[in-house]
Design a protein around this motif. Structure first.
Motif, PDB file in Angstrom:
ATOM      1  N   ASN A   1     -51.298 -59.523 -81.327  1.00 50.37           N
ATOM      2  CA  ASN A   1     -50.026 -59.561 -80.601  1.00 50.37           C
ATOM      3  C   ASN A   1     -48.918 -58.821 -81.337  1.00 50.37           C
ATOM      4  OD1 ASN A   1     -51.035 -61.254 -78.455  1.00 50.37           O
ATOM      5  ND2 ASN A   1     -50.970 -62.971 -79.900  1.00 50.37           N
ATOM      6  N   GLY A   2     -49.311 -57.980 -82.293  1.00 52.95           N
ATOM      7  CA  GLY A   2     -48.324 -57.210 -83.032  1.00 52.95           C
ATOM      8  C   GLY A   2     -47.734 -57.920 -84.224  1.00 52.95           C
ATOM      9  N   GLU A   3     -48.231 -59.125 -84.545  1.00 48.98           N
ATOM     10  CA  GLU A   3     -47.692 -59.853 -85.679  1.00 48.98           C
ATOM     11  C   GLU A   3     -48.278 -59.301 -86.988  1.00 48.98           C
ATOM     12  OE1 GLU A   3     -51.399 -62.175 -84.464  1.00 48.98           O
ATOM     13  OE2 GLU A   3     -49.799 -61.018 -83.496  1.00 48.98           O
ATOM     14  N   ILE A   4     -47.668 -59.673 -88.095  1.00 50.96           N
ATOM     15  CA  ILE A   4     -48.118 -59.184 -89.390  1.00 50.96           C
ATOM     16  C   ILE A   4     -47.992 -60.302 -90.415  1.00 50.96           C
ATOM     17  CG2 ILE A   4     -45.878 -58.302 -90.202  1.00 50.96           C
ATOM     18  CD1 ILE A   4     -47.424 -55.832 -91.216  1.00 50.96           C
ATOM     19  N   SER A   5     -48.887 -60.312 -91.398  1.00 49.42           N
ATOM     20  CA  SER A   5     -48.872 -61.318 -92.448  1.00 49.42           C
ATOM     21  C   SER A   5     -48.698 -60.640 -93.798  1.00 49.42           C
ATOM     22  CB  SER A   5     -50.170 -62.130 -92.443  1.00 49.42           C
ATOM     23  OG  SER A   5     -50.320 -62.846 -91.240  1.00 49.42           O
ATOM     24  N   GLY A   6     -48.314 -61.439 -94.786  1.00 49.39           N
ATOM     25  CA  GLY A   6     -48.133 -60.897 -96.113  1.00 49.39           C
ATOM     26  C   GLY A   6     -47.623 -61.947 -97.064  1.00 49.39           C
ATOM     27  N   ALA A   7     -47.334 -61.531 -98.287  1.00 50.07           N
ATOM     28  CA  ALA A   7     -46.814 -62.426 -99.310  1.00 50.07           C
ATOM     29  C   ALA A   7     -45.368 -62.061 -99.607  1.00 50.07           C
ATOM     30  CB  ALA A   7     -47.651 -62.332-100.580  1.00 50.07           C
ATOM     31  N   ALA A   8     -44.521 -63.075 -99.743  1.00 51.20           N
ATOM     32  CA  ALA A   8     -43.102 -62.868-100.013  1.00 51.20           C
ATOM     33  C   ALA A   8     -42.797 -63.247-101.454  1.00 51.20           C
ATOM     34  CB  ALA A   8     -42.261 -63.717 -99.064  1.00 51.20           C
TER      35      ALA A   8
ATOM     36  N   ALA B   1     -46.726 -68.433 -99.730  1.00 52.89           N
ATOM     37  CA  ALA B   1     -48.019 -68.194 -99.101  1.00 52.89           C
ATOM     38  C   ALA B   1     -47.854 -67.121 -98.032  1.00 52.89           C
ATOM     39  CB  ALA B   1     -48.541 -69.484 -98.491  1.00 52.89           C
ATOM     40  N   SER B   2     -48.960 -66.695 -97.501  1.00 52.52           N
ATOM     41  CA  SER B   2     -48.891 -65.679 -96.448  1.00 52.52           C
ATOM     42  C   SER B   2     -47.988 -66.150 -95.316  1.00 52.52           C
ATOM     43  CB  SER B   2     -50.285 -65.385 -95.897  1.00 52.52           C
ATOM     44  OG  SER B   2     -51.091 -64.784 -96.889  1.00 52.52           O
ATOM     45  N   ILE B   3     -47.277 -65.210 -94.721  1.00 48.78           N
ATOM     46  CA  ILE B   3     -46.352 -65.519 -93.635  1.00 48.78           C
ATOM     47  C   ILE B   3     -47.032 -65.158 -92.322  1.00 48.78           C
ATOM     48  CG2 ILE B   3     -44.032 -65.135 -92.739  1.00 48.78           C
ATOM     49  CD1 ILE B   3     -44.070 -66.279 -95.539  1.00 48.78           C
ATOM     50  N   PRO B   4     -47.637 -66.118 -91.638  1.00 52.42           N
ATOM     51  CA  PRO B   4     -48.323 -65.783 -90.388  1.00 52.42           C
ATOM     52  C   PRO B   4     -47.340 -65.552 -89.253  1.00 52.42           C
ATOM     53  CG  PRO B   4     -48.390 -68.134 -90.748  1.00 52.42           C
ATOM     54  CD  PRO B   4     -47.725 -67.539 -91.969  1.00 52.42           C
ATOM     55  N   GLY B   5     -47.730 -64.716 -88.339  1.00 56.00           N
ATOM     56  CA  GLY B   5     -46.937 -64.536 -87.126  1.00 56.00           C
ATOM     57  C   GLY B   5     -45.564 -63.955 -87.366  1.00 56.00           C
ATOM     58  N   PHE B   6     -45.438 -63.071 -88.353  1.00 55.71           N
ATOM     59  CA  PHE B   6     -44.152 -62.429 -88.608  1.00 55.71           C
ATOM     60  C   PHE B   6     -43.922 -61.413 -87.496  1.00 55.71           C
ATOM     61  CE2 PHE B   6     -42.025 -58.921 -91.252  1.00 55.71           C
ATOM     62  CZ  PHE B   6     -40.771 -59.310 -90.850  1.00 55.71           C
ATOM     63  N   ASP B   7     -43.268 -61.841 -86.423  1.00 58.11           N
ATOM     64  CA  ASP B   7     -43.113 -60.969 -85.268  1.00 58.11           C
ATOM     65  C   ASP B   7     -41.811 -61.181 -84.513  1.00 58.11           C
ATOM     66  OD1 ASP B   7     -43.596 -63.431 -84.214  1.00 58.11           O
ATOM     67  OD2 ASP B   7     -45.280 -62.835 -82.964  1.00 58.11           O
ATOM     68  N   THR B   8     -41.000 -62.135 -84.977  1.00 60.13           N
ATOM     69  CA  THR B   8     -39.811 -62.493 -84.201  1.00 60.13           C
ATOM     70  C   THR B   8     -38.862 -61.321 -84.031  1.00 60.13           C
ATOM     71  OG1 THR B   8     -39.983 -64.758 -84.987  1.00 60.13           O
ATOM     72  CG2 THR B   8     -37.885 -64.109 -84.026  1.00 60.13           C
ATOM     73  N   SER B   9     -38.655 -60.536 -85.099  1.00 62.96           N
ATOM     74  CA  SER B   9     -37.671 -59.459 -85.014  1.00 62.96           C
ATOM     75  C   SER B   9     -38.075 -58.401 -83.994  1.00 62.96           C
ATOM     76  CB  SER B   9     -37.464 -58.799 -86.384  1.00 62.96           C
ATOM     77  OG  SER B   9     -38.612 -58.084 -86.780  1.00 62.96           O
ATOM     78  N   ASP B  10     -39.378 -58.212 -83.764  1.00 61.93           N
ATOM     79  CA  ASP B  10     -39.816 -57.200 -82.807  1.00 61.93           C
ATOM     80  C   ASP B  10     -39.480 -57.591 -81.369  1.00 61.93           C
ATOM     81  OD1 ASP B  10     -40.777 -55.886 -84.979  1.00 61.93           O
ATOM     82  OD2 ASP B  10     -42.779 -55.529 -84.179  1.00 61.93           O
ATOM     83  N   GLU B  11     -39.097 -58.833 -81.158  1.00 61.19           N
ATOM     84  CA  GLU B  11     -38.740 -59.275 -79.814  1.00 61.19           C
ATOM     85  C   GLU B  11     -37.252 -59.088 -79.522  1.00 61.19           C
ATOM     86  OE1 GLU B  11     -39.911 -63.326 -79.859  1.00 61.19           O
ATOM     87  OE2 GLU B  11     -42.047 -62.893 -80.148  1.00 61.19           O
ATOM     88  N   LEU B  12     -36.480 -58.639 -80.521  1.00 59.12           N
ATOM     89  CA  LEU B  12     -35.029 -58.537 -80.392  1.00 59.12           C
ATOM     90  C   LEU B  12     -34.575 -57.094 -80.525  1.00 59.12           C
ATOM     91  CD1 LEU B  12     -34.112 -61.543 -82.714  1.00 59.12           C
ATOM     92  CD2 LEU B  12     -34.252 -61.560 -80.214  1.00 59.12           C
ATOM     93  N   ASP B  13     -33.362 -56.816 -80.092  1.00 61.31           N
ATOM     94  CA  ASP B  13     -32.735 -55.512 -80.273  1.00 61.31           C
ATOM     95  C   ASP B  13     -31.434 -55.724 -81.027  1.00 61.31           C
ATOM     96  OD1 ASP B  13     -34.618 -53.768 -78.929  1.00 61.31           O
ATOM     97  OD2 ASP B  13     -33.949 -54.692 -77.064  1.00 61.31           O
ATOM     98  N   ARG B  14     -31.551 -55.825 -82.337  1.00 67.22           N
ATOM     99  CA  ARG B  14     -30.397 -56.100 -83.184  1.00 67.22           C
ATOM    100  C   ARG B  14     -30.428 -55.198 -84.417  1.00 67.22           C
ATOM    101  NH1 ARG B  14     -30.161 -62.714 -83.534  1.00 67.22           N
ATOM    102  NH2 ARG B  14     -29.858 -63.169 -81.307  1.00 67.22           N
ATOM    103  N   PRO B  15     -29.310 -55.116 -85.123  1.00 64.67           N
ATOM    104  CA  PRO B  15     -29.240 -54.259 -86.303  1.00 64.67           C
ATOM    105  C   PRO B  15     -29.625 -55.005 -87.581  1.00 64.67           C
ATOM    106  CG  PRO B  15     -27.077 -55.115 -85.800  1.00 64.67           C
ATOM    107  CD  PRO B  15     -28.003 -55.663 -84.749  1.00 64.67           C
ATOM    108  N   ILE B  16     -29.470 -54.327 -88.703  1.00 61.01           N
ATOM    109  CA  ILE B  16     -29.464 -54.955 -90.018  1.00 61.01           C
ATOM    110  C   ILE B  16     -28.008 -55.187 -90.391  1.00 61.01           C
ATOM    111  CG2 ILE B  16     -29.959 -54.591 -92.477  1.00 61.01           C
ATOM    112  CD1 ILE B  16     -32.405 -52.960 -91.622  1.00 61.01           C
ATOM    113  N   ALA B  17     -27.725 -56.327 -91.004  1.00 58.75           N
ATOM    114  CA  ALA B  17     -26.349 -56.660 -91.350  1.00 58.75           C
ATOM    115  C   ALA B  17     -26.255 -57.050 -92.821  1.00 58.75           C
ATOM    116  CB  ALA B  17     -25.835 -57.795 -90.478  1.00 58.75           C
TER     117      ALA B  17
END
Length: 255
Positions: A163-170, A189-205
């Motif tokens: 579904n376009g999500e990505i995992s990794g270590a922070a 630990a791995s961050i599952p389902g890192f996909d929330t930002s791809d659902e939005l149209d916002r900048p970096i602040a």
């Protein structure tokens, strides 16, 4: 691979008219605009060159938002192997009636931010947060101290999910250049389902929540110096050299 880098006063247009144009020095062309009461201050971390920072205080809430949006989408992160936030910041100890204060914020989802703010005791927690959910690597900080902080998200080569999500270590790196002289590394630990930002149209602040329709909330009460956001993973040697330099600055200041 910085996607945005602001350095003050070089990025400031100098007109004194609000909102200010903030020039991206990374070469990616992601300029921004100030919101609220963002202004320059002579409060700078010891050591780095420059004569001004971006001041964000509770009396004049605001920060800087990039003009461009969707700068950290998952396909770009997967291709680069991760992303990273880097900045000096100084919390002045005020809570501004806020339970959270943003330092770097990607679309309101991924951020370096302050939680558990205790203005009476002058303490707070610095967190590297994902999907706007608690549980990212965290470390305690104290007021009126400059910190160099870096949050690194490493995919470890993981591909995008179905579904376009990505995992990794922070990993959160931070070091105080003042009353505190330490290096803290905490790996989530791995961050599952890192996909929330791809659902939005916002900048970096920077110094504020990345919400263009209300660009003056959840701001940092304090100063930000030389912030940047990049795709890819910094080399371990460069991370350790950066933090070692901070230790040197802290020692010099104590002497």
């Amino acid at each position: 691979g910085n996607v945005v880098h602001y350095s003050f006063p070089a990025s400031w247009d100098g007109t004194g008219v609000s909102p200010q144009v903030v020039t991206d020095l990374s070469g990616a062309g992601n300029d921004g605009m100030t919101s609220g009461g963002a202004a320059l201050s002579s409060n700078v971390p010891p050591g780095p060159p420059g004569s001004g920072t971006m001041t964000l205080n509770s009396a004049g809430e605001g920060g800087v938002l990039t003009d461009n949006m969707n700068l950290l989408e998952n396909p770009a992160i997967a291709a680069a192997g991760g992303f990273n936030f880097r900045t000096w910041f100084y919390w002045d100890g005020n809570d501004g009636n806020r339970s959270v204060q943003k330092i770097i914020d990607n679309e309101g989802t991924e951020s370096l931010q302050l939680n558990n703010i205790d203005s009476t005791g002058g303490t707070a927690d610095l967190e590297f947060r994902f999907n706007d959910q608690p549980g990212g690597p965290t470390l305690p900080i104290v007021a009126n101290t400059w910190y160099l902080a870096r949050g690194v998200f490493d995919t470890g080569g993981a591909p995008l999910g179905p579904n376009g999500e990505i995992s990794g270590a922070a990993t959160l790196y931070a070091n105080g250049a003042g009353a505190v002289a330490s290096i803290t590394r905490e790996t989530a630990a791995s961050i599952p389902g890192f996909d929330t930002s791809d659902e939005l149209d916002r900048p970096i602040a920077f110094g504020v929540l990345a919400l263009p329709v209300v660009p003056t909330i959840v701001n940092l009460s304090g100063d930000i110096y030389d912030p940047s956001v990049g795709l890819g993973i910094p080399e371990p040697a460069s991370l350790m050299l950066t933090l070692a330099a901070c230790c040197g600055l802290a020692s010099m200041r104590r002497r």
